[in-house]
Scaffold this active site. Structure first.
Site, PDB file in Angstrom:
ATOM      1  N   SER A 100      11.543 -30.714   3.589  1.00 55.33           N
ATOM      2  CA  SER A 100      12.418 -30.982   4.724  1.00 55.33           C
ATOM      3  C   SER A 100      11.637 -30.774   6.015  1.00 55.33           C
ATOM      4  O   SER A 100      10.799 -29.885   6.102  1.00 55.33           O
ATOM      5  CB  SER A 100      13.608 -30.018   4.674  1.00 55.33           C
ATOM      6  N   LYS A 144      13.165 -26.016   1.484  1.00 50.86           N
ATOM      7  CA  LYS A 144      13.687 -27.126   0.675  1.00 50.86           C
ATOM      8  C   LYS A 144      12.642 -27.777  -0.226  1.00 50.86           C
ATOM      9  O   LYS A 144      11.502 -27.962   0.160  1.00 50.86           O
ATOM     10  CB  LYS A 144      14.268 -28.213   1.603  1.00 50.86           C
ATOM     11  N   HIS A 185      33.294 -34.086 -18.636  1.00 48.24           N
ATOM     12  CA  HIS A 185      34.007 -33.854 -17.375  1.00 48.24           C
ATOM     13  C   HIS A 185      33.211 -32.922 -16.460  1.00 48.24           C
ATOM     14  O   HIS A 185      33.788 -32.214 -15.634  1.00 48.24           O
ATOM     15  CB  HIS A 185      35.410 -33.274 -17.614  1.00 48.24           C
ATOM     16  N   GLU A 242      16.795 -39.664  -5.816  1.00 52.40           N
ATOM     17  CA  GLU A 242      17.891 -40.173  -4.987  1.00 52.40           C
ATOM     18  C   GLU A 242      17.671 -41.640  -4.639  1.00 52.40           C
ATOM     19  O   GLU A 242      18.613 -42.445  -4.627  1.00 52.40           O
ATOM     20  CB  GLU A 242      18.012 -39.342  -3.711  1.00 52.40           C
TER      21      GLU A 242
END
Ligand code: ARG
Length: 458
Positions: free
Chosen positions: A277, A283, A156, A290
């Protein structure tokens, strides 16, 4: 441009209808398979007494030259042809005239296109499997490098129990092992010769299908010509194998997107497999992971789209089936690129063992504390209550088991001995696990050794 069938018609085709059906733009990927199928077919026609020795040798020599030219110069494999089968036949006739016009005797493009995709998958699935094996290798290498480093496991998405970092890597390897096997299943479904099926009813020439099967590397001949003309189950199986591989890559991507982020900080993305970025200088983004996660949707779409294409078809070949090819090529390219990108990320990941170890200590040892009481004779349900009360108290005080004095342990239950605090450590937790599939360090070492032996056997 004349087609393989223009003799039947008295007007030129309307481009809006004809061009719509042209598949050469993508089925040129089947060029090599198409020529190989035709080489075998010419031999079979010769053995059946349909093609003379001279015609057969002219055809064979020309097809071989066409194959060589296409391999040498991929730009050769293009033109105004309807499909790759028409392209090969046109080139053959240009070279050998009437002998080339005899090649399609007793054969249909319906069985030919199915043959071509089967041959294509038989040769293209092994490189996909090799890419899966390479990623498994990276997981095993990382598992070994992690040694006895500990991390929390989650259910979970809440901390559950301590595991070895190696166990986590081997969990992903286990899923990828099933993908490897599933790809082999797809390959074996493609393993049947369709030639001899004709357009749908079979062929009236005495072609030796057993010879053809052997000649083309198939272990069997299809059972039924009607079924064969529209069967694309093997395509669906391949798309399914690719889809589940992508599901696993996507879940792996999700794990590492989370675990390399600031909140977890368990693993470190290499600068070589991360992105920056355009605006925020700090970043370090996991774009490759992704994109793998994103592409999983696309590959699953290829599967569900093609299943929908198949479901309404009446028996026998229907042009709808032409949709199989772009699905196969796109799924194959997506899964190969995703395996490569995932490998680039995984093989270069760093580990922060102090952070994973810290996250693996604390209240997630509650089950181990309960097991301690069970080992002293307390029924598990009672132990669960005792430890539940300890957890409630510790949570209220912002403390964990490691902060408890011996007196406090004994106050919680007289069954806690002097060794109770030592039982409540992450390392003790993994060491008490007993089963072969567990995170026990010996079990994990055995799993790594087994996986290495499997990789070496490929
Ligand atoms: N391009 C077709 C396909 O991919 C080849 C088979 C064509 N057969 C036919 N009867 N039109 O399915």
């Amino acid at each position: 441009m004349t087609t393989l069938w223009s003799g039947r018609f008295d007007t030129a085709p309307d481009p809006a209808a004809f061009d719509f059906g042209i598949s050469f733009g993508f089925d040129r990927a089947l060029f090599e398979d198409d020529v190989n199928g035709s080489l075998a077919w010419a031999e079979a026609l010769n053995r059946a007494g349909v093609l003379s020795a001279e015609d057969t040798s002219a055809i064979t020599t020309a097809l071989q030259a066409i194959l060589d030219e296409g391999r040498r110069n991929p730009a050769f494999v293009q033109g105004p042809d309807e499909d790759v089968h028409s392209f090969v036949e046109r080139n053959l006739v240009e070279r050998v005239g009437d002998a080339g016009r005899r090649l399609h005797t007793g054969r249909s493009r319906n069985e030919q296109v199915s043959l071509d995709i089967r041959l294509y998958l038989r040769r293209r699935i092994p490189p996909v499997q090799a890419a899966v094996a390479r990623l498994i290798q990276a997981c095993v290498d990382q598992a070994e490098a992690a040694g006895e480093a500990l991390m929390p496991s989650y259910t979970h998405l809440r901390r559950a129990m301590p595991v070895l970092v190696a166990h986590f890597y081997m969990a992903h390897a286990a899923a990828l092992r099933r993908d490897y096997a599933r790809l082999a299943v797809a390959s074996s479904e493609a393993d049947a010769l369709t030639l001899g099926s004709g357009a749908i009813a079979g062929t009236s020439y005495a072609v030796d299908t057993a010879f053809l099967a052997k000649r083309l590397g198939f272990s069997k001949v299809v059972a039924n010509s009607m079924d064969a003309s529209s069967d694309r189950d093997f395509v669906a199986s391949f798309l399914y194998a690719c889809s589940l591989t992508m599901v696993h890559l996507s879940r792996m991507a999700e794990d590492f997107i989370l675990f390399t982020g600031e909140e977890h900080g368990f693993f470190e993305l290499s600068d070589a497999s991360a992105t920056g970025s355009s605006m925020m200088p700090q970043k370090k983004n996991p774009d490759p992971l992704e994109l793998v996660r994103g592409k999983s949707g696309r590959v699953m779409g290829r599967l569900s789209g093609f299943l929908a294409t198949m479901k309404g078809l009446p028996s026998g070949y229907n042009k709808d089936l032409q949709e199989d090819k772009e699905a196969v090529f796109d799924a194959e390219a997506s899964v190969l690129a995703s395996l490569g990108a995932t490998h680039a990320v995984i093989s270069r990941l760093g580990l922060h063992p102090e952070r994973t170890g810290k996250a693996a200590s604390g209240l997630l040892l509650a089950t181990d504390v309960a097991d301690y009481l069970v080992s002293r004779g307390l029924p598990f349900r009672r132990a669960h209550e005792v430890v539940g009360a300890m957890v409630r108290k510790l949570l209220g005080e912002g403390r964990d088991f490691a902060d408890m004095s011996l007196d406090e342990w004994k106050a919680a239950s007289e069954m806690f001995g002097d060794d109770a605090p030592q039982a409540a450590t992450a390392l003790a937790s993994v060491r008490t696990k007993r089963t072969p599939q567990s995170t026990n360090p010996d079990a994990v070492a055995a799993a790594i050794a087994e996986c290495r032996a499997w990789l070496a056997s490929l």
